[in-house]
Design a protein around this motif. Sequence first.
Motif, PDB file in Angstrom:
ATOM      1  N   UNK A 137      40.118  30.142  48.473  1.00 18.51           N
ATOM      2  CA  UNK A 137      40.348  31.324  47.663  1.00 18.51           C
ATOM      3  C   UNK A 137      41.554  31.110  46.757  1.00 18.51           C
ATOM      4  N   UNK A 138      42.580  30.479  47.329  1.00 19.14           N
ATOM      5  CA  UNK A 138      43.787  30.208  46.553  1.00 19.14           C
ATOM      6  C   UNK A 138      43.476  29.282  45.390  1.00 19.14           C
ATOM      7  N   UNK A 139      42.598  28.303  45.618  1.00 15.01           N
ATOM      8  CA  UNK A 139      42.198  27.386  44.547  1.00 15.01           C
ATOM      9  C   UNK A 139      41.594  28.143  43.371  1.00 15.01           C
ATOM     10  N   UNK A 140      40.665  29.058  43.710  1.00 14.94           N
ATOM     11  CA  UNK A 140      40.011  29.814  42.644  1.00 14.94           C
ATOM     12  C   UNK A 140      41.044  30.644  41.893  1.00 14.94           C
ATOM     13  N   UNK A 141      41.936  31.267  42.656  1.00 12.73           N
ATOM     14  CA  UNK A 141      42.924  32.116  42.013  1.00 12.73           C
ATOM     15  C   UNK A 141      43.839  31.310  41.088  1.00 12.73           C
ATOM     16  N   UNK A 142      44.165  30.101  41.527  1.00 15.36           N
ATOM     17  CA  UNK A 142      45.017  29.249  40.690  1.00 15.36           C
ATOM     18  C   UNK A 142      44.312  28.844  39.406  1.00 15.36           C
ATOM     19  N   UNK A 143      42.985  28.692  39.500  1.00 13.44           N
ATOM     20  CA  UNK A 143      42.245  28.168  38.355  1.00 13.44           C
ATOM     21  C   UNK A 143      41.891  29.249  37.343  1.00 13.44           C
ATOM     22  N   UNK A 144      42.090  30.505  37.698  1.00 18.19           N
ATOM     23  CA  UNK A 144      41.550  31.582  36.884  1.00 18.19           C
ATOM     24  C   UNK A 144      42.608  32.663  36.745  1.00 18.19           C
ATOM     25  N   UNK A 145      43.261  32.743  35.577  1.00 17.15           N
ATOM     26  CA  UNK A 145      44.374  33.680  35.452  1.00 17.15           C
ATOM     27  C   UNK A 145      43.935  35.130  35.689  1.00 17.15           C
ATOM     28  N   UNK A 146      44.800  35.851  36.368  1.00 20.91           N
ATOM     29  CA  UNK A 146      44.474  37.221  36.755  1.00 20.91           C
ATOM     30  C   UNK A 146      44.061  38.065  35.567  1.00 20.91           C
ATOM     31  N   UNK A 147      44.755  37.877  34.436  1.00 15.82           N
ATOM     32  CA  UNK A 147      44.524  38.790  33.316  1.00 15.82           C
ATOM     33  C   UNK A 147      43.075  38.718  32.841  1.00 15.82           C
ATOM     34  N   UNK A 148      42.469  37.519  32.876  1.00 10.75           N
ATOM     35  CA  UNK A 148      41.067  37.397  32.467  1.00 10.75           C
ATOM     36  C   UNK A 148      40.161  38.110  33.458  1.00 10.75           C
ATOM     37  N   UNK A 149      40.434  37.900  34.748  1.00 13.47           N
ATOM     38  CA  UNK A 149      39.655  38.568  35.782  1.00 13.47           C
ATOM     39  C   UNK A 149      39.764  40.086  35.622  1.00 13.47           C
ATOM     40  N   UNK A 150      40.992  40.574  35.428  1.00 14.65           N
ATOM     41  CA  UNK A 150      41.206  42.012  35.308  1.00 14.65           C
ATOM     42  C   UNK A 150      40.515  42.569  34.073  1.00 14.65           C
ATOM     43  N   UNK A 151      40.517  41.781  32.979  1.00  8.30           N
ATOM     44  CA  UNK A 151      39.855  42.245  31.759  1.00  8.30           C
ATOM     45  C   UNK A 151      38.366  42.468  32.025  1.00  8.30           C
ATOM     46  N   UNK A 152      37.763  41.507  32.726  1.00  6.02           N
ATOM     47  CA  UNK A 152      36.333  41.635  33.019  1.00  6.02           C
ATOM     48  C   UNK A 152      36.083  42.853  33.897  1.00  6.02           C
ATOM     49  N   UNK A 153      36.838  42.973  34.992  1.00  3.80           N
ATOM     50  CA  UNK A 153      36.569  44.048  35.952  1.00  3.80           C
ATOM     51  C   UNK A 153      36.890  45.414  35.355  1.00  3.80           C
ATOM     52  N   UNK A 154      38.031  45.528  34.673  1.00  2.07           N
ATOM     53  CA  UNK A 154      38.410  46.831  34.129  1.00  2.07           C
ATOM     54  C   UNK A 154      37.494  47.249  32.991  1.00  2.07           C
ATOM     55  N   UNK A 155      36.947  46.269  32.253  1.00  2.00           N
ATOM     56  CA  UNK A 155      36.041  46.639  31.173  1.00  2.00           C
ATOM     57  C   UNK A 155      34.786  47.286  31.733  1.00  2.00           C
ATOM     58  N   UNK A 156      34.464  46.951  32.976  1.00  2.00           N
ATOM     59  CA  UNK A 156      33.285  47.538  33.607  1.00  2.00           C
ATOM     60  C   UNK A 156      33.632  48.861  34.277  1.00  2.00           C
ATOM     61  N   UNK A 157      34.742  48.869  35.035  1.00  4.98           N
ATOM     62  CA  UNK A 157      35.085  50.050  35.827  1.00  4.98           C
ATOM     63  C   UNK A 157      35.665  51.176  34.983  1.00  4.98           C
ATOM     64  N   UNK A 158      36.269  50.846  33.843  1.00  2.00           N
ATOM     65  CA  UNK A 158      36.958  51.862  33.054  1.00  2.00           C
ATOM     66  C   UNK A 158      38.389  52.021  33.530  1.00  2.00           C
ATOM     67  N   UNK A 159      39.172  52.798  32.751  1.00  2.72           N
ATOM     68  CA  UNK A 159      40.589  52.898  33.052  1.00  2.72           C
ATOM     69  C   UNK A 159      40.853  53.732  34.305  1.00  2.72           C
ATOM     70  N   UNK A 160      42.051  53.557  34.861  1.00  2.00           N
ATOM     71  CA  UNK A 160      42.431  54.343  36.036  1.00  2.00           C
ATOM     72  C   UNK A 160      43.500  53.628  36.837  1.00  2.00           C
ATOM     73  N   UNK A 161      44.523  54.386  37.253  1.00  2.00           N
ATOM     74  CA  UNK A 161      45.660  53.754  37.914  1.00  2.00           C
ATOM     75  C   UNK A 161      45.278  53.162  39.267  1.00  2.00           C
ATOM     76  N   UNK A 162      44.440  53.870  40.048  1.00  2.00           N
ATOM     77  CA  UNK A 162      44.099  53.341  41.372  1.00  2.00           C
ATOM     78  C   UNK A 162      43.209  52.120  41.283  1.00  2.00           C
ATOM     79  N   UNK A 163      42.409  52.038  40.213  1.00  2.00           N
ATOM     80  CA  UNK A 163      41.586  50.839  40.029  1.00  2.00           C
ATOM     81  C   UNK A 163      42.476  49.622  39.832  1.00  2.00           C
ATOM     82  N   UNK A 164      43.530  49.779  39.008  1.00  2.00           N
ATOM     83  CA  UNK A 164      44.455  48.649  38.802  1.00  2.00           C
ATOM     84  C   UNK A 164      45.127  48.265  40.098  1.00  2.00           C
ATOM     85  N   UNK A 165      45.596  49.288  40.832  1.00  2.00           N
ATOM     86  CA  UNK A 165      46.313  49.017  42.076  1.00  2.00           C
ATOM     87  C   UNK A 165      45.418  48.227  43.029  1.00  2.00           C
ATOM     88  N   UNK A 166      44.169  48.651  43.149  1.00  2.00           N
ATOM     89  CA  UNK A 166      43.276  47.980  44.093  1.00  2.00           C
ATOM     90  C   UNK A 166      42.943  46.564  43.621  1.00  2.00           C
TER      91      UNK A 166
END
Lengths: 300, 310
Positions: A137-166
Motif C-alpha cells: 500500500x505504501x508503494x502505491x501511495x509513494x507512486x501516486x501523489x495524493x493531490x491527483x487521487x483527491x482530484x479524482x475522488x472529489x470530482x466524483x463525490x462533490x465538495x464537503x469538509x467531511x469528505x476531505x477529512x475522510x
Amino acid sequence: MVNVQLKESKGKNKKTKLQLLGRFIKKNPAGFVGILLVLLSVGSALFAQWIVPFDPSKASLAARLTPPSWANPTGESTFFLGTDQLGRDLLSRIIYGAKISLMVGFFGVLISLIIGTVLGLISGYFGKWMDDFIMRFADIQLAFPFILFAIVVMSVLGTGIWKIIIILGLTYWVGFARLIRGQVISLKEQEYIHAAKAIGGTTFTIIRKHILPNVLSSILVLGTMYIAEFILLEASLTFLGLGVDPTIPSWGGMLADSRNYITTAWWTAVFPGVAIMLTVLGFNLLGDWLRDRFDPNMKL
Amino acid sequence: MIAYVTRRLIHTVFVVLAISIVIFFSIRLTGDPVTVMFSAGEPTKEAIADLTAKLGLDKPIWVQYGIFLKGLFTLDFGESFRSGAPVTALIFERLWATLALALGGIVVAVAIAFPVGIISAVKRGTPVDFFGRIFSLIGISFPNFWLGIMLILIFAVTLQWLPASGFDGFSSLILPSITLGMILSGILARLVRSSMLEVLNQQYIATAKSKGISDWAVIIKHAFRNALLPTVTFLGLQFGSLLGGTVIVEQVFAWPGIGRLIIDAINQRDYPVIQGGVIFLAIIMVVVNLIVDLSYSLIDPRIKVGRGGR
C-alpha cells in the motif's frame, strides 16, 4: 524548621516559573514562536463567533472591495483587513476560516493516526502478510501523489469538509503505519519485552503496556507535522474548487475568489494566504521542537 | 541484477494496475455523465439511451474496465465525451507545456537549494545557517498557489515586468516555474545541508584540507560531488509530486497543460479525459521512479539490491 524551609522552597518555585518560561524561550525561540502561532489559530477557531468584528457572511454591496482601514487614509473604512467582492469583512472571514483548516487538520490526522497506529502495531509485531499488505500500500501511495487521487475522488463525490477529512484519513495512515512498524520491530527484541513474555504477559498487555507508550512520542511528532500538511492540502483542493463548499468561509476558497480581483483588490489575495502560512509554520515549528525534544534521531 | 530489474518491472506493472483500478472505479462511484450532459432541458428516454450506448456506458462495468485496460497498454484512452477528439491526442497536445513547467520547476529548485544548502552546511551554526534553515522551513509552510498569486501581484500587476498568465514564450514560463520550484527548493535545501554535513565529517575531507587544497575547492570537488548522489535520487523521486503540483500551478497561471485539461474536464464531467489525463501523469511518475531506482543501483554498487534497499 522543616516547615519554614518547605514554605521558602515553595515561594522559590513560584518565582522560577516565570524564569523557567524565560529560559525556555531563550533555549527554544523557534519552538516558542510555533506554540504561539498554534495557540493563535486554535484560539481563532474555537472562539470565532465571539471575537469577529462583523458577521462573516453579511454581504453589503455598498462596501464591496473596500481597502483595509489603515491602507486607505482618505476613505472611511471600518474594515481592518478590507472587504471581499461581496462586501464581507475579510478579517472576520479569516477568523472563521481557521475553523475549517483546523478541523481538517485535527480530524484528518485523528483518523489516519488511529488506523495507522493499529495497523503499524499489528504489522510490526506480527509481521507476515499484514506487513506485506502495508508495504504494498505504501508503494502505491509513494507512486501516486495524493493531490491527483483527491482530484479524482472529489470530482466524483462533490465538495464537503467531511469528505476531505475522510479521504485524507484513509490515505495518509500509511505514514503512521510505517513509522510505528519500524519502531515496533526494534522494540520487539528488547530485553524487557522478552522478560514480559517470560512472566506470562499476554500479547495484548505487552502491546498496550510496553510497546504503545514507547511509540507515543513519535506519533505525536508525526501527527503535528501532518496537521500542517493537511491544512495545505485542504487549501489547495478548495482553491481548485474540489474541497470545502464555496459558501463556507475557508482560506483556500477566499484565495480562489481573489484570483478575479487581483488587479484591483490586493488585500483579498494577500491576507488569507498569510493566515495559512502562519498556521502551517506554527505547526511545523511545533513539530520540529517536539522532535528535537523527544527523539532527535527520528527521520522525518 | 537481472532478477532485480525483473522484479522492479513486475512491481511497476502492479502499481500501474492498482492505480488504474483506483481511478476507474472511483470515477464511476457516482453520477452518470449522461444526466449531467443533459443538464439543460428535459431529454427523452430514447435520447438518454442513445447517448449511453454511444459512450459505451450500457456495457457491464467489468467490460468497461477491460476496454479501459486494453486502452492503457495501447495508449488509447477513448474519445472525449464533449468534443469527440481522441483523449491521447488532447494529452499530447498539452504534454509539452506541462513538461516545460516541470523542468522549469526543477531548474529553479536546484538553483536555489544547492547554494543555500551548501552554504548552510559549511557555515554551520552561524547566522547564515540559521537564515538558510528559516528559509527552508518557510519554503515548506506556504501553499504554492498562494506564492503564484503573490508573484502575479508583484511582477505582473504592480511592476508589469512579466505576463500574469498564458503560454507565450520564455517570459511566461518564469513565474510558474518559480511557483512550482519554490516548495521543492525548501525540502531540497534541507537535504543538501544534511548530506553535506555528513560528507564534511569524513576523513578524506580532512585529508584533502591537510594537503593544502583551498577550502572551496575541497567543498565543491570533494564534498559536494559525494553529497550529490542522494540529492539527485531525491529529485527523481520528487518528480511525481512535482507533476501533481503542476495541476495547481497551471490553474493559477492559466497554463495550457495537462493539469488544466483535467480540471476543465472535471467541470464538464468528461470522464475519459479525467481518467486518461490522471493515469497518464501517474504512468510518467512510475516510469521516472523506475528509471531513478535502476540507475541509482547502477551508479553506486553499494546500494543494497532488493527490499529494504531504498
